[in-house]
Design an enzyme around this catalytic site. Structure first.
Site, PDB file in Angstrom:
ATOM      1  N   ALA A 138       0.934  -1.205   0.017  1.00 21.93           N
ATOM      2  CA  ALA A 138       0.009  -0.119   0.059  1.00 21.93           C
ATOM      3  C   ALA A 138       0.835   1.193   0.125  1.00 21.93           C
ATOM      4  CB  ALA A 138      -0.978   0.073   1.094  1.00 21.93           C
ATOM      5  N   ALA A 139       2.214   1.250  -0.154  1.00 22.59           N
ATOM      6  CA  ALA A 139       3.162   2.516  -0.413  1.00 22.59           C
ATOM      7  C   ALA A 139       2.617   3.128  -1.537  1.00 22.59           C
ATOM      8  CB  ALA A 139       4.553   2.128  -0.262  1.00 22.59           C
ATOM      9  N   GLY A 140       2.271   2.466  -2.639  1.00 20.69           N
ATOM     10  CA  GLY A 140       1.820   3.403  -3.860  1.00 20.69           C
ATOM     11  C   GLY A 140       0.460   3.634  -3.733  1.00 20.69           C
ATOM     12  N   ASP A 141      -0.468   3.182  -2.769  1.00 17.75           N
ATOM     13  CA  ASP A 141      -1.669   3.796  -2.593  1.00 17.75           C
ATOM     14  C   ASP A 141      -1.795   4.867  -1.894  1.00 17.75           C
ATOM     15  OD1 ASP A 141      -2.679   1.523  -4.012  1.00 17.75           O
ATOM     16  OD2 ASP A 141      -3.010   0.118  -2.310  1.00 17.75           O
TER      17      ASP A 141
HETATM   18  O1  RIB Z   1      -1.782  -2.091  -3.192  1.00 19.26           O
HETATM   19  C1  RIB Z   1      -1.898  -3.011  -2.218  1.00 19.26           C
HETATM   20  C2  RIB Z   1      -3.131  -3.614  -2.445  1.00 19.26           C
HETATM   21  O2  RIB Z   1      -3.218  -4.595  -3.427  1.00 19.26           O
HETATM   22  C3  RIB Z   1      -3.657  -4.627  -1.060  1.00 19.26           C
HETATM   23  O3  RIB Z   1      -4.260  -3.970   0.004  1.00 19.26           O
HETATM   24  C4  RIB Z   1      -4.302  -5.874  -1.742  1.00 19.26           C
HETATM   25  O4  RIB Z   1      -5.682  -5.633  -1.171  1.00 19.26           O
HETATM   26  C5  RIB Z   1      -4.185  -5.440  -3.136  1.00 19.26           C
HETATM   27  O5  RIB Z   1      -5.457  -5.013  -3.825  1.00 19.26           O
END
Ligand code: RIB
Length: 305
Positions: free
Chosen positions: A251-254
């Protein structure tokens, strides 16, 4: 309160194992731990934008199961408008099977479940949300046809349209590029989009040239510890990454995408928004899990000072 950032995307329960390394094909490996953690690229980006100061609404689908209830509750706690999250009868909620190794790298398998029901018709039924947004974000964990539909609608409405092309397996439809304001791939996604190797600032710049030639207008390639590279048709700029000790990059990119969007929604410049997203993402890799790792605005302000 009108949502300034609207995310159309995935909502997953992450089933996370820590193991010494990622397993090879056919191998059974003993892991250290197992946890279930709220995740999904769309939901993670919604949580990031909300924790980092934006008013946020999410359009998505979950199954009519316990995971779906828990994930909706996790988003509500963040103050995210969840009225456009549909529970699909007889469907399971999306899941991601994640292994994180001793080098904090991960491998992920996703099963779409409810995310596969995020149709263009679902999006159209929440068009009022898109109309009031300043920034609209999509990823690729919901059907491609829906993503194309949202990009087109976002462009028609004159919104700031962000596509995080994750996960991607092939080049994007050629007509999408003109609909996107900011295309934000990571290294491997930039490679898959262009067919060119991307593992450094130099190689990223070459791939970004190919994406610009395909019609993209503004591209941000995230390069992990090597920072991010931002390119337009007239300008290329490297932003080095804040130095931290990574424990989990999930989730760093998110977090970068959500932080970048939240800053843009608050009227920050592109450079300020990129740097803000970088500080948020850097903090996220120092903590385990997807949504639990995402910092608050206060965390980032303290880190930046
Ligand atoms: O970017 C990370 C996410 O990728 C995770 O939380 C997982 O659910 C996938 O969708």
């Amino acid at each position: 309160m009108q949502a300034k950032v609207v995310i159309v995307g995935s909502i997953n329960m992450d089933l996370v194992t820590r193991a010494p390394r990622l397993p090879r094909a056919g191998e059974t490996l003993a892991g250290y731990s197992f946890v279930t953690v709220p995740g999904g690229k769309g939901a993670n980006q919604a949580v990031a934008a909300a924790r980092l100061g934006a008013s946020v609404a999410m359009i998505g689908c979950v199954g009519d199961d316990d995971y779906g209830d828990r994930l909706r509750a996790a988003l509500l706690v963040e103050g995210i408008d969840c009225d456009a999250i549909i529970s699909v009868a007889g469907e399971s909620t999306g899941v991601a099977l994640i292994v994180v190794d001793d080098n904090s790298q991960n491998a992920i398998v996703i099963v779409a479940g409810g995310n596969g029901h995020v149709s263009s018709a679902v999006v159209d039924s929440f068009d009022a949300l898109l109309s009031q947004a300043k920034v609209i974000i999509c990823q690729l964990e919901v059907p491609m046809a829906t993503v194309g539909h949202v990009l087109k609608r976002g462009r028609e409405l004159g919104k700031i349209v962000i596509l995080n092309p994750a996960p991607v397996s092939a080049p994007l439809p050629a007509d999408w590029y003109a609909l996107i304001d900011y295309l934000i791939p990571n290294e491997s996604e930039a490679t898959l989009l262009t067919g060119l190797p991307v593992d450094s600032v130099t190689t990223a710049e070459v791939a970004m040239g190919a994406l610009l030639a395909s019609g993209a207008s503004k591209i941000i390639v995230t390069l992990g510890a090597q920072g991010v590279l931002f390119a337009t048709r007239t300008h290329v700029q490297h932003f080095p990454a804040p130095q931290v000790r990574a424990v989990d990059t999930t989730a760093a990119g998110d977090t970068f995408v959500g932080g970048f969007a939240a800053a843009l929604a608050q009227g920050k410049s592109e450079s300020e928004a990129i740097q803000f997203g970088q500080f948020a993402a850097a903090l996220s890799v120092t903590r385990a899990g997807a949504q639990p790792s995402i910092p608050t605005l206060g965390d980032v302000q303290e880190f930046q000072s």
